[in-house]
Design an enzyme around this catalytic site. Structure first.
Site, PDB file in Angstrom:
ATOM      1  N   HIS A  91       5.797   4.579   6.403  1.00  0.00           N
ATOM      2  CA  HIS A  91       4.825   5.667   6.555  1.00  0.00           C
ATOM      3  C   HIS A  91       5.548   7.016   6.632  1.00  0.00           C
ATOM      4  O   HIS A  91       5.147   7.980   5.988  1.00  0.00           O
ATOM      5  CB  HIS A  91       3.975   5.454   7.814  1.00  0.00           C
ATOM      6  CG  HIS A  91       2.868   4.480   7.633  1.00  0.00           C
ATOM      7  ND1 HIS A  91       1.554   4.851   7.623  1.00  0.00           N
ATOM      8  CD2 HIS A  91       2.878   3.133   7.451  1.00  0.00           C
ATOM      9  CE1 HIS A  91       0.791   3.779   7.439  1.00  0.00           C
ATOM     10  NE2 HIS A  91       1.572   2.727   7.344  1.00  0.00           N
ATOM     11  N   VAL A  99      -6.147  -4.400   6.771  1.00  0.00           N
ATOM     12  CA  VAL A  99      -4.704  -4.214   6.856  1.00  0.00           C
ATOM     13  C   VAL A  99      -4.140  -4.194   5.434  1.00  0.00           C
ATOM     14  O   VAL A  99      -4.517  -5.013   4.599  1.00  0.00           O
ATOM     15  CB  VAL A  99      -4.071  -5.359   7.686  1.00  0.00           C
ATOM     16  CG1 VAL A  99      -2.562  -5.285   7.659  1.00  0.00           C
ATOM     17  CG2 VAL A  99      -4.599  -5.320   9.113  1.00  0.00           C
ATOM     18  N   ARG A 100      -3.282  -3.236   5.170  1.00  0.00           N
ATOM     19  CA  ARG A 100      -2.621  -3.065   3.869  1.00  0.00           C
ATOM     20  C   ARG A 100      -3.610  -2.819   2.723  1.00  0.00           C
ATOM     21  O   ARG A 100      -3.370  -3.178   1.579  1.00  0.00           O
ATOM     22  CB  ARG A 100      -1.746  -4.274   3.535  1.00  0.00           C
ATOM     23  CG  ARG A 100      -0.525  -4.415   4.403  1.00  0.00           C
ATOM     24  CD  ARG A 100       0.433  -3.290   4.059  1.00  0.00           C
ATOM     25  NE  ARG A 100       1.778  -3.573   4.504  1.00  0.00           N
ATOM     26  CZ  ARG A 100       2.424  -2.807   5.373  1.00  0.00           C
ATOM     27  NH1 ARG A 100       1.832  -1.757   5.884  1.00  0.00           N
ATOM     28  NH2 ARG A 100       3.651  -3.090   5.708  1.00  0.00           N
ATOM     29  N   GLY A 106       1.403   4.269  16.408  1.00  0.00           N
ATOM     30  CA  GLY A 106       2.191   3.041  16.404  1.00  0.00           C
ATOM     31  C   GLY A 106       3.442   3.156  17.257  1.00  0.00           C
ATOM     32  O   GLY A 106       4.011   4.234  17.405  1.00  0.00           O
TER      33      GLY A 106
END
EC number: 2.7.1.156
Length: 178
Positions: A48, A10-11, A34
């Site tokens: 995003h 994540v990230r 998402g």
């Protein structure tokens, strides 16, 4: 051309790397899995969206990834970028009762869907970049849902990696081709 699979934590920078691989000068269909369940997730989606070129197409698939995507592959896209398969799997598992999380039918349906996805991008005329999260780098989850997610995503990732032309692991914004 078989697809490129991009994985990482994540990230980790995997989405930005995948966007570069998709090609900022191509006609790209961005497939977003998402869903904005809360304000924080909406902020992530906005980040995003704001980073992508304005002329990229957008397809919001939710849990019905291959079904939704198959209707749009013939629209002349140079590349399809799916971000992200871990969110797609989350959508599926969150919709199930706890008793179905580890059911053989759930596993079979998810893996069959992953196989369909791999087959979609085996065409030589279609470039694709698939993003997923690598859950195997952390500890064992404390909840049934978390453990079911990590186990099933691990299987999905391995299946998709077997069919990919390239697999990249992104850590701290740096990509390593596996």
């Amino acid at each position: 051309m078989p697809y490129v699979l991009v994985t990482g934590g994540v990230r980790s920078g995997k989405s930005g790397f995948a966007e570069q691989r998709a090609g900022l000068d191509r006609r790209v269909l961005y497939v977003a899995t998402g869903q904005a369940w809360d304000e924080e997730m909406q902020q992530r989606i906005n980040l995003h969206r704001d980073r992508r070129p304005a002329d990229w197409g957008l397809l919001e698939s939710g849990a019905l990834l291959t079904e939704t995507l198959s209707k749009h592959l013939e629209e002349g896209w140079d590349c399809v970028l799916i971000d992200c398969l871990s969110t797609w799997l989350s959508n599926i598992l969150m919709s199930l009762p706890e008793s179905d999380l580890r059911a053989d039918t759930t596993r079979a349906q998810v893996l069959a869907e992953a196989e369909r996805l791999a087959a979609m991008f085996s065409r030589p005329d279609l470039h694709a970049v698939l993003v997923t999260t690598e859950t195997g780098l952390g500890g064992v989850a404390l909840t049934k849902l978390g453990r079911a997610f990590a186990d099933l995503l691990g299987e999905v990732n391995q299946l998709l990696a077997r069919h990919a032309e390239e697999v990249h692991l992104v850590i701290a914004g740096r990509a390593l081709q596996l």
